[in-house]
Motif scaffolding. Structure first.
Motif, PDB file in Angstrom:
ATOM      1  N   ASN A  79      -5.149   9.453   2.266  1.00 16.36           N
ATOM      2  CA  ASN A  79      -6.133   8.617   1.587  1.00 16.36           C
ATOM      3  C   ASN A  79      -6.136   8.936   0.105  1.00 16.36           C
ATOM      4  OD1 ASN A  79      -7.715  10.959   3.148  1.00 16.36           O
ATOM      5  ND2 ASN A  79      -8.636  10.698   1.120  1.00 16.36           N
ATOM      6  N   CYS A  80      -6.681   8.013  -0.661  1.00 14.31           N
ATOM      7  CA  CYS A  80      -6.872   8.285  -2.086  1.00 14.31           C
ATOM      8  C   CYS A  80      -8.052   9.249  -2.235  1.00 14.31           C
ATOM      9  CB  CYS A  80      -7.118   6.981  -2.846  1.00 14.31           C
ATOM     10  SG  CYS A  80      -8.635   6.133  -2.347  1.00 14.31           S
ATOM     11  N   HIS A  81      -8.341   9.678  -3.437  1.00  9.27           N
ATOM     12  CA  HIS A  81      -9.405  10.663  -3.662  1.00  9.27           C
ATOM     13  C   HIS A  81     -10.780  10.140  -3.260  1.00  9.27           C
ATOM     14  CE1 HIS A  81     -12.044  13.397  -5.988  1.00  9.27           C
ATOM     15  NE2 HIS A  81     -11.126  14.283  -5.609  1.00  9.27           N
ATOM     16  N   CYS A  82     -11.064   8.865  -3.554  1.00  6.22           N
ATOM     17  CA  CYS A  82     -12.392   8.317  -3.260  1.00  6.22           C
ATOM     18  C   CYS A  82     -12.513   7.775  -1.838  1.00  6.22           C
ATOM     19  CB  CYS A  82     -12.765   7.230  -4.266  1.00  6.22           C
ATOM     20  SG  CYS A  82     -11.829   5.692  -4.101  1.00  6.22           S
ATOM     21  N   GLY A  83     -11.393   7.608  -1.130  1.00  2.00           N
ATOM     22  CA  GLY A  83     -11.418   7.138   0.251  1.00  2.00           C
ATOM     23  C   GLY A  83     -11.338   5.628   0.423  1.00  2.00           C
ATOM     24  N   LEU A  84     -11.185   4.877  -0.648  1.00  2.00           N
ATOM     25  CA  LEU A  84     -11.045   3.422  -0.525  1.00  2.00           C
ATOM     26  C   LEU A  84      -9.790   3.074   0.275  1.00  2.00           C
ATOM     27  CD1 LEU A  84     -11.882   0.492  -1.366  1.00  2.00           C
ATOM     28  CD2 LEU A  84     -10.356   0.786  -3.327  1.00  2.00           C
ATOM     29  N   ILE A  85      -8.699   3.792   0.011  1.00  2.00           N
ATOM     30  CA  ILE A  85      -7.429   3.529   0.679  1.00  2.00           C
ATOM     31  C   ILE A  85      -7.205   4.609   1.734  1.00  2.00           C
ATOM     32  CG2 ILE A  85      -4.936   3.289   0.368  1.00  2.00           C
ATOM     33  CD1 ILE A  85      -5.654   2.559  -2.611  1.00  2.00           C
ATOM     34  N   LYS A  86      -7.095   4.165   2.993  1.00  2.00           N
ATOM     35  CA  LYS A  86      -6.887   5.090   4.119  1.00  2.00           C
ATOM     36  C   LYS A  86      -5.735   4.570   4.962  1.00  2.00           C
ATOM     37  CE  LYS A  86     -11.733   6.254   4.322  1.00  2.00           C
ATOM     38  NZ  LYS A  86     -12.993   5.699   4.754  1.00  2.00           N
ATOM     39  N   LYS A 140       7.321  -1.271  -7.389  1.00  2.00           N
ATOM     40  CA  LYS A 140       5.956  -1.260  -7.911  1.00  2.00           C
ATOM     41  C   LYS A 140       5.315   0.080  -7.596  1.00  2.00           C
ATOM     42  CE  LYS A 140       5.152  -6.141  -7.277  1.00  2.00           C
ATOM     43  NZ  LYS A 140       4.246  -7.167  -6.793  1.00  2.00           N
ATOM     44  N   HIS A 141       4.772   0.723  -8.624  1.00  2.00           N
ATOM     45  CA  HIS A 141       3.944   1.903  -8.398  1.00  2.00           C
ATOM     46  C   HIS A 141       2.594   1.388  -7.904  1.00  2.00           C
ATOM     47  CE1 HIS A 141       6.613   4.810 -10.254  1.00  2.00           C
ATOM     48  NE2 HIS A 141       6.760   4.002 -11.291  1.00  2.00           N
ATOM     49  N   LYS A 142       2.001   2.066  -6.923  1.00  2.00           N
ATOM     50  CA  LYS A 142       0.728   1.643  -6.347  1.00  2.00           C
ATOM     51  C   LYS A 142      -0.321   2.730  -6.563  1.00  2.00           C
ATOM     52  CE  LYS A 142       1.948  -2.199  -4.227  1.00  2.00           C
ATOM     53  NZ  LYS A 142       1.229  -3.439  -4.328  1.00  2.00           N
ATOM     54  N   PHE A 143      -1.515   2.306  -6.949  1.00  2.00           N
ATOM     55  CA  PHE A 143      -2.582   3.275  -7.174  1.00  2.00           C
ATOM     56  C   PHE A 143      -3.935   2.680  -6.802  1.00  2.00           C
ATOM     57  CE2 PHE A 143      -1.587   1.056 -11.047  1.00  2.00           C
ATOM     58  CZ  PHE A 143      -2.810   0.695 -11.570  1.00  2.00           C
ATOM     59  N   CYS A 144      -4.924   3.545  -6.619  1.00  2.00           N
ATOM     60  CA  CYS A 144      -6.273   3.121  -6.252  1.00  2.00           C
ATOM     61  C   CYS A 144      -6.983   2.567  -7.485  1.00  2.00           C
ATOM     62  CB  CYS A 144      -7.051   4.294  -5.671  1.00  2.00           C
ATOM     63  SG  CYS A 144      -8.782   3.877  -5.312  1.00  2.00           S
ATOM     64  N   PRO A 145      -7.629   1.399  -7.364  1.00  2.00           N
ATOM     65  CA  PRO A 145      -8.326   0.825  -8.507  1.00  2.00           C
ATOM     66  C   PRO A 145      -9.628   1.548  -8.854  1.00  2.00           C
ATOM     67  CG  PRO A 145      -8.710  -0.526  -6.588  1.00  2.00           C
ATOM     68  CD  PRO A 145      -7.718   0.540  -6.193  1.00  2.00           C
ATOM     69  N   GLN A 146     -10.162   2.324  -7.919  1.00  2.00           N
ATOM     70  CA  GLN A 146     -11.430   3.026  -8.168  1.00  2.00           C
ATOM     71  C   GLN A 146     -11.230   4.419  -8.754  1.00  2.00           C
ATOM     72  OE1 GLN A 146     -14.588   1.077  -5.070  1.00  2.00           O
ATOM     73  NE2 GLN A 146     -13.759   3.033  -4.531  1.00  2.00           N
ATOM     74  N   CYS A 147     -10.410   5.230  -8.088  1.00  2.00           N
ATOM     75  CA  CYS A 147     -10.286   6.628  -8.530  1.00  2.00           C
ATOM     76  C   CYS A 147      -8.984   6.902  -9.272  1.00  2.00           C
ATOM     77  CB  CYS A 147     -10.424   7.574  -7.343  1.00  2.00           C
ATOM     78  SG  CYS A 147      -9.084   7.458  -6.127  1.00  2.00           S
ATOM     79  N   GLY A 148      -8.050   5.955  -9.249  1.00  2.00           N
ATOM     80  CA  GLY A 148      -6.797   6.106  -9.970  1.00  2.00           C
ATOM     81  C   GLY A 148      -5.739   6.931  -9.270  1.00  2.00           C
ATOM     82  N   SER A 149      -5.980   7.365  -8.035  1.00  2.00           N
ATOM     83  CA  SER A 149      -4.981   8.162  -7.317  1.00  2.00           C
ATOM     84  C   SER A 149      -3.673   7.401  -7.209  1.00  2.00           C
ATOM     85  CB  SER A 149      -5.470   8.484  -5.903  1.00  2.00           C
ATOM     86  OG  SER A 149      -6.584   9.332  -5.933  1.00  2.00           O
ATOM     87  N   TYR A 150      -2.575   8.101  -7.496  1.00  2.00           N
ATOM     88  CA  TYR A 150      -1.255   7.498  -7.390  1.00  2.00           C
ATOM     89  C   TYR A 150      -0.810   7.597  -5.943  1.00  2.00           C
ATOM     90  CZ  TYR A 150       3.723   6.664  -8.023  1.00  2.00           C
ATOM     91  OH  TYR A 150       4.997   6.178  -7.921  1.00  2.00           O
TER      92      TYR A 150
END
Length: 145
Positions: free
Chosen positions: A7-14, A74-84
């Motif tokens: 997951n990303c740091h904020c948990g939006l992407i799991k 394409k590099h993909k990252f979280c729009p909320q916390c910026g995690s790559y």
């Protein structure tokens, strides 16, 4: 088969990924290009069908990258916390890098002992050159802007 959650740091992407064996048996790529070095990314490549997203797959933001005309992704990252999160092929473009595959940033996986990973350096800087930080500024200065 071994499944890992991430997951990303904020948990939006799991998500989970399923690998043919333990991640410690796989070769993990440490790329030294300007992007990956700045992100401290470590990659594992796997077929896209082996990733299952529970949330945030469509929320990911993209940054298009091309190392040369034959390698676009394409590099993909979280729009909320910026995690790559990693990279994704630019299919169906003819220059798509590793069609059918994804590269997940291993640093986003849960419960990984990084000291046990088998790392392989991908010397992208030698192959494609160095990104020159500040070059855009120097060019603008020359133009008198």
């Amino acid at each position: 088969m071994t499944t890992y959650s991430g997951n990303c740091h904020c948990g939006l992407i799991k998500y989970t990924i399923t690998l043919p064996g333990s991640i410690y048996e796989q070769t993990i790529t440490s790329c030294n290009c300007s992007w990956c070095a700045r992100q401290a990314a470590l990659f594992i490549y796997f077929p896209k069908k082996e990733a299952k997203y529970f949330s945030g797959e469509d929320d990911r933001k993209s940054y298009n990258a091309t190392l040369d005309p034959a390698r676009a992704f394409k590099h993909k990252f979280c729009p909320q916390c910026g995690s790559y999160m990693g990279w994704q092929s630019t299919e169906p473009q003819p220059a798509a890098f590793l069609p059918g595959f994804e590269g997940i940033n291993v640093r986003m996986l849960n419960d990984i002992d990084f000291s046990k990973l088998k790392l392989k350096l991908e010397d992208t800087r030698s192959k494609y050159g160095e990104y020159e930080v500040g070059k855009w500024y120097e060019e603008k200065e020359k133009e008198g802007t």
